[in-house]
Design a protein around this motif. Structure first.
Motif, mmCIF file in Angstrom:
data_model
loop_
_atom_site.group_PDB
_atom_site.id
_atom_site.type_symbol
_atom_site.label_atom_id
_atom_site.label_comp_id
_atom_site.label_asym_id
_atom_site.label_seq_id
_atom_site.Cartn_x
_atom_site.Cartn_y
_atom_site.Cartn_z
ATOM 1 N N LEU A 68 78.073 36.967 50.701
ATOM 2 C CA LEU A 68 77.631 35.770 51.414
ATOM 3 C C LEU A 68 78.379 34.525 50.931
ATOM 4 C CD1 LEU A 68 73.830 36.536 51.699
ATOM 5 C CD2 LEU A 68 75.551 36.668 53.496
ATOM 6 N N ASP A 69 78.753 34.500 49.652
ATOM 7 C CA ASP A 69 79.558 33.381 49.146
ATOM 8 C C ASP A 69 80.927 33.339 49.823
ATOM 9 O OD1 ASP A 69 77.576 32.486 47.459
ATOM 10 O OD2 ASP A 69 78.417 33.431 45.659
ATOM 11 N N LYS A 70 81.494 34.493 50.134
ATOM 12 C CA LYS A 70 82.824 34.588 50.731
ATOM 13 C C LYS A 70 82.759 34.844 52.243
ATOM 14 C CE LYS A 70 84.880 34.537 46.688
ATOM 15 N NZ LYS A 70 85.866 33.583 46.272
ATOM 16 N N TYR A 71 81.618 34.566 52.844
ATOM 17 C CA TYR A 71 81.360 34.899 54.247
ATOM 18 C C TYR A 71 82.436 34.366 55.199
ATOM 19 C CZ TYR A 71 78.839 35.285 58.649
ATOM 20 O OH TYR A 71 78.479 35.584 59.937
ATOM 21 N N GLY A 72 82.831 33.127 55.037
ATOM 22 C CA GLY A 72 83.821 32.524 55.936
ATOM 23 C C GLY A 72 85.148 33.257 55.915
ATOM 24 N N LYS A 73 85.656 33.542 54.722
ATOM 25 C CA LYS A 73 86.939 34.252 54.614
ATOM 26 C C LYS A 73 86.821 35.676 55.141
ATOM 27 C CE LYS A 73 89.829 32.011 51.407
ATOM 28 N NZ LYS A 73 91.230 32.111 51.344
ATOM 29 N N ILE A 74 85.671 36.302 54.920
ATOM 30 C CA ILE A 74 85.468 37.663 55.420
ATOM 31 C C ILE A 74 85.510 37.668 56.942
ATOM 32 C CG2 ILE A 74 83.762 39.521 55.619
ATOM 33 C CD1 ILE A 74 83.013 38.848 52.657
ATOM 34 N N CYS A 75 84.866 36.684 57.564
ATOM 35 C CA CYS A 75 84.886 36.597 59.029
ATOM 36 C C CYS A 75 86.307 36.369 59.538
ATOM 37 C CB CYS A 75 83.960 35.493 59.515
ATOM 38 S SG CYS A 75 82.218 35.905 59.333
ATOM 39 N N LEU A 76 87.073 35.533 58.850
ATOM 40 C CA LEU A 76 88.467 35.327 59.235
ATOM 41 C C LEU A 76 89.256 36.628 59.136
ATOM 42 C CD1 LEU A 76 89.297 31.897 57.553
ATOM 43 C CD2 LEU A 76 89.167 32.383 59.997
ATOM 44 N N CYS A 77 89.028 37.382 58.061
ATOM 45 C CA CYS A 77 89.715 38.676 57.895
ATOM 46 C C CYS A 77 89.374 39.623 59.041
ATOM 47 C CB CYS A 77 89.324 39.336 56.574
ATOM 48 S SG CYS A 77 90.099 38.619 55.142
ATOM 49 N N LEU A 78 88.086 39.716 59.369
ATOM 50 C CA LEU A 78 87.679 40.611 60.453
ATOM 51 C C LEU A 78 88.313 40.201 61.771
ATOM 52 C CD1 LEU A 78 83.899 41.220 59.696
ATOM 53 C CD2 LEU A 78 85.793 42.811 59.393
ATOM 54 N N ASP A 79 88.412 38.898 62.004
ATOM 55 C CA ASP A 79 89.037 38.412 63.238
ATOM 56 C C ASP A 79 90.523 38.746 63.281
ATOM 57 O OD1 ASP A 79 86.625 37.436 64.107
ATOM 58 O OD2 ASP A 79 87.036 35.366 63.505
ATOM 59 N N GLU A 80 91.183 38.758 62.153
ATOM 60 C CA GLU A 80 92.603 39.110 62.110
ATOM 61 C C GLU A 80 92.822 40.622 62.212
ATOM 62 O OE1 GLU A 80 95.027 37.131 62.469
ATOM 63 O OE2 GLU A 80 93.877 35.286 62.203
ATOM 64 N N ILE A 81 91.876 41.402 61.725
ATOM 65 C CA ILE A 81 92.011 42.862 61.758
ATOM 66 C C ILE A 81 91.719 43.407 63.152
ATOM 67 C CG2 ILE A 81 91.075 45.032 60.859
ATOM 68 C CD1 ILE A 81 90.573 43.452 58.195
ATOM 69 N N VAL A 82 90.629 42.953 63.751
ATOM 70 C CA VAL A 82 90.218 43.438 65.077
ATOM 71 C C VAL A 82 90.231 42.265 66.044
ATOM 72 C CG1 VAL A 82 88.371 44.509 66.412
ATOM 73 C CG2 VAL A 82 88.749 45.204 64.050
ATOM 74 N N TRP A 83 91.008 42.410 67.131
ATOM 75 C CA TRP A 83 91.090 41.362 68.145
ATOM 76 C C TRP A 83 90.819 41.962 69.509
ATOM 77 C CZ3 TRP A 83 90.735 36.437 68.682
ATOM 78 C CH2 TRP A 83 91.194 35.825 69.841
ATOM 79 N N LYS A 84 89.736 41.536 70.138
ATOM 80 C CA LYS A 84 89.353 41.980 71.482
ATOM 81 C C LYS A 84 89.316 43.502 71.585
ATOM 82 C CE LYS A 84 90.758 37.858 73.891
ATOM 83 N NZ LYS A 84 91.500 37.268 75.001
ATOM 84 N N ASN A 103 95.909 43.878 62.995
ATOM 85 C CA ASN A 103 96.695 43.815 61.765
ATOM 86 C C ASN A 103 96.172 44.821 60.753
ATOM 87 O OD1 ASN A 103 98.523 41.554 62.255
ATOM 88 N ND2 ASN A 103 96.647 40.334 62.367
ATOM 89 N N THR A 104 97.080 45.558 60.155
ATOM 90 C CA THR A 104 96.682 46.526 59.132
ATOM 91 C C THR A 104 97.342 46.252 57.790
ATOM 92 O OG1 THR A 104 98.437 48.043 59.813
ATOM 93 C CG2 THR A 104 96.261 48.369 60.810
ATOM 94 N N ASP A 105 98.271 45.320 57.745
ATOM 95 C CA ASP A 105 98.977 45.001 56.508
ATOM 96 C C ASP A 105 98.187 43.953 55.719
ATOM 97 O OD1 ASP A 105 101.019 44.853 54.581
ATOM 98 O OD2 ASP A 105 101.932 43.153 55.632
ATOM 99 N N LYS A 106 97.805 44.319 54.500
ATOM 100 C CA LYS A 106 96.969 43.457 53.671
ATOM 101 C C LYS A 106 97.635 42.110 53.380
ATOM 102 C CE LYS A 106 96.082 44.158 49.181
ATOM 103 N NZ LYS A 106 95.567 44.747 47.944
ATOM 104 N N ASP A 107 98.923 42.113 53.098
ATOM 105 C CA ASP A 107 99.626 40.860 52.792
ATOM 106 C C ASP A 107 99.688 39.942 54.013
ATOM 107 O OD1 ASP A 107 100.066 41.590 50.151
ATOM 108 O OD2 ASP A 107 101.918 42.663 50.667
ATOM 109 N N ARG A 108 99.905 40.516 55.180
ATOM 110 C CA ARG A 108 99.934 39.715 56.408
ATOM 111 C C ARG A 108 98.562 39.097 56.683
ATOM 112 N NH1 ARG A 108 102.409 38.304 60.932
ATOM 113 N NH2 ARG A 108 101.387 38.523 62.947
ATOM 114 N N ILE A 109 97.506 39.853 56.461
ATOM 115 C CA ILE A 109 96.145 39.338 56.672
ATOM 116 C C ILE A 109 95.888 38.179 55.717
ATOM 117 C CG2 ILE A 109 93.691 39.898 56.492
ATOM 118 C CD1 ILE A 109 94.520 42.784 57.391
ATOM 119 N N LYS A 110 96.317 38.318 54.457
ATOM 120 C CA LYS A 110 96.150 37.232 53.485
ATOM 121 C C LYS A 110 96.862 35.968 53.940
ATOM 122 C CE LYS A 110 96.408 37.836 48.979
ATOM 123 N NZ LYS A 110 96.808 38.343 47.650
#
Length: 147
Positions: A108-124, A129-136
């Protein structure tokens, strides 16, 4: 299509959910089904040990990471193998953002960044994106420097 990504705590409370192509009237059914599936099967499961289920012609891959349960639901080209790849990327991103397998408080402390990660991993409903460095790089909220 990736129909849903759902993350819940150990008590079954939903922390994050992303639905794609699921009508609003069916979402409650999926929420309760996935939470019950996790409650029935995730006790004693090791971190990142994948479990697979099939329900209404869709595939479900789910696991536990720290104090949270992660569920990924897909159909058509997103079979068990594609969902396993998606869940590996999601767990890697969660561990990267949190620094370790998350407790509920850390999640919950990192909720915002987690949501951003999920949005970058799954889109529509597609695995984007599957590359960890690109997601970062993408979640830094800075303009891209390379094209």
């Amino acid at each position: 299509m990736l129909l849903a990504v759902l993350i819940a705590n150990s008590e079954g409370n939903i922390l994050v959910e992303r639905f794609n192509g699921v009508p609003p009237e069916e979402r409650l059914h999926w929420r309760s089904f996935l939470v019950k599936l996790g409650a029935d099967n995730l006790r004693g499961v090791k971190n990142e040990e994948l479990l697979v289920a099939n329900h209404k012609s869709v595939y479900i891959v789910y696991t536990v990471l720290g104090d949270v349960s992660i569920f990924v639901v897909g159909k058509d080209e997103y079979d068990e193998l594609a969902l396993a790849e998606a869940i590996f990327v999601i767990t890697a991103a969660l561990k990267d953002v949190c620094g370790k397998p998350p407790t509920e408080r850390l999640f919950l402390d990192k909720y915002g960044k987690i949501c951003l990660c999920l949005d970058e991993i799954v889109w529509k409903g597609m695995l984007e994106n599957t590359d960890k460095d690109r997601i970062k790089r993408l979640i830094r909220l800075k303009p891209p420097t390379e094209f």
